[in-house]
Write an enzyme that holds these catalytic residues in place. Structure first.
Site, PDB file in Angstrom:
ATOM      1  N   ASP A  31       0.820  -1.211   0.000  1.00 41.22           N
ATOM      2  CA  ASP A  31       0.000   0.000   0.000  1.00 41.22           C
ATOM      3  C   ASP A  31       0.857   1.265   0.000  1.00 41.22           C
ATOM      4  OD1 ASP A  31      -2.021  -1.745   0.125  1.00 41.22           O
ATOM      5  OD2 ASP A  31      -2.704  -1.240   2.158  1.00 41.22           O
ATOM      6  N   LYS A 113     -25.623 -14.050  -4.254  1.00 39.35           N
ATOM      7  CA  LYS A 113     -26.470 -12.854  -4.322  1.00 39.35           C
ATOM      8  C   LYS A 113     -25.972 -11.837  -3.297  1.00 39.35           C
ATOM      9  CE  LYS A 113     -31.283 -11.400  -4.421  1.00 39.35           C
ATOM     10  NZ  LYS A 113     -31.157 -10.271  -3.525  1.00 39.35           N
TER      11      LYS A 113
END
Ligand code: 9MJ
Length: 691
Positions: A31, A113
């Site tokens: 990062d 889902k």
């Protein structure tokens, strides 16, 4: 004049890194490197305002706040989908699909889902042009400025893409981000989100994009609403892969399945894995894979005929609040705990849930005997996320009274200004604080004294055999063997610990007599001093005496130690009783006190307790796509994990590739957690990034 080629290169590099992180789940750089290049880009743009590429990652923030969202009409409406809830309905669905194809076995694309907020994003010539919420399906809200702040949503597509693309997908908040956000909100006395779905919706519908930017949102694409000027594969699964190749993140768990049997397997598999995922899913979505077949089937008045949502049992359920208990923690923190009428939710029966603190009870407007919403998702402890006011019976609803004195020791409860937490002021006289302090002292990352569970510690404290952690080292086998675990009742004899267990406990106490300094510091249970701060302290102070003599300045000069932590450390060592216990434990000049010998700081890389996976045993089964078994093993070991060939109750997790063997069955039987390759890779990347 700035170097435009370099400017372009910076943008492309940063976008490539972001894509590797969000889409491919395999970060290319730490990062810090991303941040460094990002700052360089910012500097360039500041120096030369003519540099303002629309796909510059800096353009994700900084859109102006608006007073209302503009309405947008979707050229192709966002569809809703029919629901099914059980196996019979699944068979019916498959039969309908098969009948349409002359009874042939149907090929499906099966997807988890996601439970977030649907979004339509339009890319023109590969550039993000507009993002809009679903709204009523036909007309939604223009949330382009907000969507641009979500780093998982590419501002520019890569590779082959149609000139016009309306891609549909879900914005959601990962569970870890949600938990962290709520923890911080509660500590500040702020308002936590009820669940990640609300969090995502609330965050996306912010008029000020900088607010959206501060929320940990992400995105998965799952459908092409419309496209022009180009071509796309003619299966749903193929399109998912095509979207991924364009740089749009898609869920890694989508699969091609055949017939009802395949769908059933997918359902069972996703249901089993649901607790291990870092995001909420409320079911699976089943789509006929072939686009030409989809087109021939078309839509009913409401829904596509070729797709269905098969819902999971809910992770939120209603139940009744029977009572509230107030638990006392190691530092005296009082935590209200809801006693609930048992309810099956998120895969387990729940009869209690945390209420966090007094403010939370007030914020929820909770009263005794209320009907409440309990949420249990993943491994997180159950929470009360709301009150169903409609079901309140006024005569029954009683106020919840936060106690003024400690339920365990009767000392005054105090809540300091600006703090969300109320605490028992009993300190040393409070048996609850002692009990929790001992449990912390013996815990794995602390002194790692095996065998001391809740029940034994409770009895040691209440019988007076242990009045401080130093007393643990004075326990004889006889003291332990005679510990009563269960009193005489209903004609049954009392049950004692016995000499076999007692001998084991004494052995584990003895094993802990030599301990690295960082573990000992952590074991003391100083407020806000976790394993990592303890390690910092043990690195910078060569001895315990040096640490105990440090002043505020010396402490605050250390990395990660702010004024609050420094004050807690000073307070702890100022306390006479704490000094006394430390002396009792470590004073080498006194024969009767020489209980513990401190050794230097433990090395994290050697698999010590601070290596991220220290103490965890993993088992590999099946074939991993992304690496061979040996490299998986080596990478785990580098993080401090053990890798074993067989599954037992002690196994921390089984890592499961394709075609797993009997180890998977064994893991399921024993309730050992199962990590699939995508989750495994993600954790590896995270842990290796940190190490
Ligand atoms: C969700 N919510 O995860 C669809 N969805 O496809 C998936 N939603 C969808 N697909 C077409 N995986 C319309 C909605």
């Amino acid at each position: 004049m700035a170097d435009e080629a370099h400017y372009r290169e910076l943008i492309d590099t940063l976008n490539r890194y972001a894509r590797a992180y969000y889409v491919d789940d395999s970060p290319l750089v730490p990062d810090a490197e991303y941040d460094r290049l990002y700052r360089e880009l910012e500097d360039m743009e500041r120096a030369d305002p003519a540099l303002a590429a629309p796909d510059s990652p800096t353009r994700r923030v900084g859109g102006a706040a608006v007073s209302a969202f503009a309405s947008v009409e979707h050229r192709v409406p966002l569809m809703s989908m029919g629901d099914i809830f059980n196996d019979e309905e699944l068979s019916d669905f498959d039969r309908r699909m098969s009948e349409f194809q002359d009874g042939a076995e149907v090929e499906y694309c099966a997807e988890p889902k996601l439970d977030g907020l649907a979004l339509s994003i339009i890319y023109r010539d590969g550039m993000l042009e507009r993002a809009a919420t679903r709204g009523d399906g036909r007309v939604g809200e223009d949330v382009t400025a907000n969507a641009r702040t979500i780093k998982a949503i590419p501002l520019r597509l890569t590779g082959d893409f149609p000139a016009y693309l309306d891609v549909r997908g879900e914005v959601f908040m990962p569970r870890d981000g949600f938990e962290k956000w709520n923890e911080r909100a509660r500590a500040r006395g702020g308002k936590p989100f009820a669940n990640p779905r609300n969090a995502a919706a609330g965050s996306l519908r912010q008029l000020d994009p900088s607010v959206t930017a501060s929320r940990p949102l992400t995105f998965n694409a799952y459908y092409v609403g419309q496209f022009e000027g180009g071509s796309l594969p003619d299966t749903q699964y193929g399109r998912l892969q095509a979207l991924k190749a364009m740089g749009l993140p898609v869920n890694p768990n989508a699969k091609v399945e055949h017939g009802a049997k395949g769908l059933r397997e997918f359902y069972e598999d996703m249901l089993a894995r649901r607790p291990t995922l870092n995001y909420d899913i409320d079911g699976i979505v089943l789509k006929v894979n072939s686009l030409p077949v989809q087109e021939r089937m078309g839509f009913t008045a409401k829904n596509p005929r070729w797709a269905i949502a098969y819902k999971f049992p809910p992770e939120e359920m209603m139940t009744k609040l029977l009572g509230v208990e107030f638990q006392v923690g190691r530092t005296g923190a009082i935590t209200p705990v809801a006693r609930l009428r048992p309810v099956y939710v998120g895969g387990a029966t729940v009869s209690s849930a945390t209420l966090h603190n007094e403010d939370e009870i007030r914020r929820l407007g909770l009263k005794l005997n209320d009907t409440v919403i309990v949420r249990r998702a993943g491994d997180v402890i159950p929470q009360v996320s709301g009150v169903v006011l409609e079901k309140r019976v006024p005569e029954e609803a009683k106020d919840i009274v936060f106690p003024a004195v400690c339920p365990e020791c009767g000392s005054k409860i105090e809540r300091l200004e600006g703090e969300a937490v109320a605490r028992c002021t009993g300190g040393l006289v409070c048996p609850a604080q002692l009990r929790e302090g001992v449990l912390h002292f013996v815990s794995r990352d602390a002194m790692d004294i095996e065998g001391f569970g809740d029940r034994i510690v409770e009895e040691l404290v209440s019988s007076g055999k242990v009045r401080s952690v130093a007393d643990l080292y004075r326990l004889s086998e006889h003291d332990l063997a005679s510990l009563m675990l269960e009193g005489e009742k209903e004609g049954r004899k009392a049950r004692f610990l016995g000499s076999v267990v007692a001998a084991k406990l004494v052995a584990s106490i003895d094993k802990s007599r030599t301990v690295p300094m960082n573990r000992f510091i952590y074991a003391l249970g100083i407020r806000e001093v976790g394993s990592s701060t303890a390690r910092t302290l043990a690195t910078h102070f060569k001895s315990l005496d040096e640490l105990m003599g440090a002043d505020l300045n010396a402490l605050m000069n250390l990395p990660d130690v702010g004024v609050v932590v420094a004050e807690h450390i000073l307070d702890f060592f100022r306390e006479k009783h704490n000094q006394e216990i430390i002396r009792e434990l470590t004073d080498q000049s006194d024969l009767f006190s020489a209980h513990i010998t401190l050794t230097p700081l433990e090395q994290a890389s050697a698999g010590g307790s601070l290596a991220p996976l220290a103490g965890r045993t993993y088992v590999l089964t099946g074939t991993l796509d992304s690496m061979d078994r040996n490299s998986a093993k080596e990478r785990l070991q580098a993080l401090g994990a053990k890798v074993s060939g067989s599954v037992s109750k002690k196994t921390y997790a089984v890592i499961c590739g394709s075609d797993p063997g009997s180890k998977l069955t064994k893991a399921t039987e024993l309730g050992v957690r199962i990590l699939y390759e995508d989750e495994f890779l993600k954790s590896l990347a995270q842990l290796e990034g940190k190490a």
